[in-house]
Design an enzyme around this catalytic site. Sequence first.
Site, PDB file in Angstrom:
ATOM      1  CB  CYS A 187      47.853  42.292  27.814  1.00 50.63           C
ATOM      2  SG  CYS A 187      49.137  41.282  28.531  1.00 50.63           S
ATOM      3  CD  GLU A 240      52.566  44.323  34.252  1.00 51.83           C
ATOM      4  OE1 GLU A 240      52.418  44.516  33.025  1.00 51.83           O
ATOM      5  OE2 GLU A 240      53.662  44.372  34.812  1.00 51.83           O
TER       6      GLU A 240
HETATM    7  P1  NAD Z   1      39.119  43.978  33.719  1.00 52.49           P
HETATM    8  O1  NAD Z   1      39.833  45.251  33.954  1.00 52.49           O
HETATM    9  O2  NAD Z   1      37.686  44.038  33.364  1.00 52.49           O
HETATM   10  O3  NAD Z   1      39.204  43.041  35.013  1.00 52.49           O
HETATM   11  C1  NAD Z   1      40.436  42.739  35.641  1.00 52.49           C
HETATM   12  C2  NAD Z   1      40.186  42.452  37.102  1.00 52.49           C
HETATM   13  O4  NAD Z   1      39.683  43.630  37.717  1.00 52.49           O
HETATM   14  C3  NAD Z   1      39.147  41.370  37.347  1.00 52.49           C
HETATM   15  O5  NAD Z   1      39.522  40.631  38.476  1.00 52.49           O
HETATM   16  C4  NAD Z   1      37.891  42.172  37.624  1.00 52.49           C
HETATM   17  O6  NAD Z   1      36.944  41.473  38.402  1.00 52.49           O
HETATM   18  C5  NAD Z   1      38.467  43.340  38.400  1.00 52.49           C
HETATM   19  N1  NAD Z   1      37.623  44.537  38.404  1.00 52.49           N
HETATM   20  C6  NAD Z   1      36.741  44.929  37.463  1.00 52.49           C
HETATM   21  N2  NAD Z   1      36.152  46.082  37.854  1.00 52.49           N
HETATM   22  C7  NAD Z   1      36.686  46.406  39.054  1.00 52.49           C
HETATM   23  C8  NAD Z   1      36.481  47.494  39.973  1.00 52.49           C
HETATM   24  N3  NAD Z   1      35.614  48.462  39.729  1.00 52.49           N
HETATM   25  N4  NAD Z   1      37.194  47.510  41.105  1.00 52.49           N
HETATM   26  C9  NAD Z   1      38.085  46.535  41.356  1.00 52.49           C
HETATM   27  N5  NAD Z   1      38.324  45.493  40.549  1.00 52.49           N
HETATM   28  C10 NAD Z   1      37.630  45.434  39.403  1.00 52.49           C
HETATM   29  O7  NAD Z   1      39.958  43.189  32.628  1.00 52.49           O
HETATM   30  P2  NAD Z   1      39.667  41.755  32.012  1.00 52.49           P
HETATM   31  O8  NAD Z   1      38.559  41.893  31.023  1.00 52.49           O
HETATM   32  O9  NAD Z   1      39.517  40.727  33.082  1.00 52.49           O
HETATM   33  O10 NAD Z   1      41.036  41.461  31.277  1.00 52.49           O
HETATM   34  C11 NAD Z   1      41.324  41.962  30.031  1.00 52.49           C
HETATM   35  C12 NAD Z   1      42.222  43.176  30.120  1.00 52.49           C
HETATM   36  O11 NAD Z   1      43.357  42.875  30.906  1.00 52.49           O
HETATM   37  C13 NAD Z   1      42.754  43.594  28.774  1.00 52.49           C
HETATM   38  O12 NAD Z   1      42.714  44.990  28.659  1.00 52.49           O
HETATM   39  C14 NAD Z   1      44.196  43.103  28.799  1.00 52.49           C
HETATM   40  O13 NAD Z   1      45.065  43.801  27.957  1.00 52.49           O
HETATM   41  C15 NAD Z   1      44.536  43.293  30.232  1.00 52.49           C
HETATM   42  N6  NAD Z   1      45.669  42.442  30.597  1.00 52.49           N
HETATM   43  C16 NAD Z   1      46.867  43.047  30.809  1.00 52.49           C
HETATM   44  C17 NAD Z   1      47.979  42.262  31.108  1.00 52.49           C
HETATM   45  C18 NAD Z   1      49.320  42.898  31.334  1.00 52.49           C
HETATM   46  O14 NAD Z   1      50.185  42.223  31.842  1.00 52.49           O
HETATM   47  N7  NAD Z   1      49.529  44.150  30.991  1.00 52.49           N
HETATM   48  C19 NAD Z   1      47.858  40.875  31.187  1.00 52.49           C
HETATM   49  C20 NAD Z   1      46.616  40.303  30.959  1.00 52.49           C
HETATM   50  C21 NAD Z   1      45.519  41.104  30.673  1.00 52.49           C
END
Ligand code: NAD
Length: 484
Positions: free
Chosen positions: A291, A257
């Site tokens: 999102c 997602e």
């Molecule tokens: P992010 O990708 O920075 O982080 C998401 C998760 O991934 C966190 O738990 C983070 O610690 C982890 N993460 C980060 N780097 C990683 C790595 N190298 N390896 C493994 N895990 C890692 O996103 P964010 O800033 O927390 O959230 C915002 C983003 O999430 C936006 O782009 C938003 O659109 C998206 N989002 C999507 C949905 C959906 O349902 N499509 C819902 C909510 C948020």
Amino acid sequence: MNPTTVHTSFAELRDRLLPDAATGSGGPLDVLDPATGEVLTSLAAATAADAGAAVDTAAGALRSWAATPSRQRADILHRAYALMTERGGELATLISLENGKSRPDALAEVAYAADFLRWSAEEAVRSDGDFTPAPAGGTRAIVTHRPIGVAALVTPWNFPAAMITRKVGPALAAGCTAVLKPASETPLTALALARVLRDAGLPPAALVVTPTLDAGAVVGAWLADDRVRKLSFTGSTAVGRRLLAQAADRIVNTSMELGGNAPFVVAPDADLPAAVAGAMIAKFRNGGQACTAANRFYLHVDVLEEFVRRFGAATAALTVGPAADPATQIGPLINERAVTEVDRLVRDALARGARISHRAEAPRTGCFYPPTVLRDVPADAQVVTTEIFGPVAPVVAWRDEDELLAMLNGTEFGLAGYVYSGDLRWALRLAESTEAGMVGINRGVVSDAAFPFGGMKQSGLGREGGREGLRAYQETQYLSVQWD
Ligand code: NAD
């Protein structure tokens, strides 16, 4: 957990909402209040070794949880729904403390998040299989769906409760056990939800929460572990892409997602007050940190001026402040980096000829950004083509449908979209031509546990919620039976 508490409201909540178990063996993970920058508490972060131990625990619990009758699994999820609802006010406070979102947004999130537990409980007992004669004759086929195994769940900070229950609910309903890495910004809500499930009767080993500062090491350890059969990730497209590449090594089943860039279309025959009301929700829910947030507003030239006047007035009237203030409608952004990035996108648009048509007041200290409506925005400005993740609404004019469709679909994202029109047939036609997994028609919100949530193109793979939610945590097995 051994939190060094420096916040009295948090201290009051801690004993009731948070488990007392240690979370990890690593260095301190400070949890901040984004409205003040104050440290709420400090947790012991999980290391790669802790990640391995978490899988030991979840794998140890798998056989017994998978063998638990689905009715019993459903009963636990039903109880968890009831408990979460009962603790809703306190959980909302915890969400506001570590995420910053306003009280109404936090309460709405708790209700939405709890609904995934209820929906998953209802789905747990409806995992139909099939028994059918083979078309060629002579044999019968039995098709069943069984738990995929230990699931690794990785969630973002923007909906610290709902993004967890949307995964944990169906995983547990399907008979999987899980290891969960919440966002480092919002680990407390995750721990509080684990406590809810435990209090509802879930064996503690069936869900292990591992807050960490080293996401790469923890999730990397899981993806390298043969016992982990599923990765369900919600977060940015950039991180999702990296995890997909890592998951390819062991062909781990993945659900993604990812990011969005939702268009919000207003047709000349739209009910404008309704469109403005929908735009306020689609843009400003969670301060734009969703999102599914409307990221770009496409206004037909005939109604652009009136829409901007009405929408701008409503935007300028928004009350921005800390969640602790009951008048607050829009809280802070998650951190300083987010404020800097939103500001960069706005400055870039202004340099390219856009104008600020309306803007609300916002506190000058803390991670606040004033809700802003931009007009005369070039269709290819970064604020239009990039996920803003903040309270800024760029308005672009459209004249004919072909031009509109090219703008709607001219992006690698395809999560959500919104259409306002008095002509339902036109709106449906446009929605069906839009490359987005979810389209709200004369509605500013699409999220609903009962329906499939997910994106097309680089916004994701798979769906959560709806009938599809459970299947993401199941393997289908077909048995071919000699019948004659
Ligand atoms: P992010 O990708 O920075 O982080 C998401 C998760 O991934 C966190 O738990 C983070 O610690 C982890 N993460 C980060 N780097 C990683 C790595 N190298 N390896 C493994 N895990 C890692 O996103 P964010 O800033 O927390 O959230 C915002 C983003 O999430 C936006 O782009 C938003 O659109 C998206 N989002 C999507 C949905 C959906 O349902 N499509 C819902 C909510 C948020």
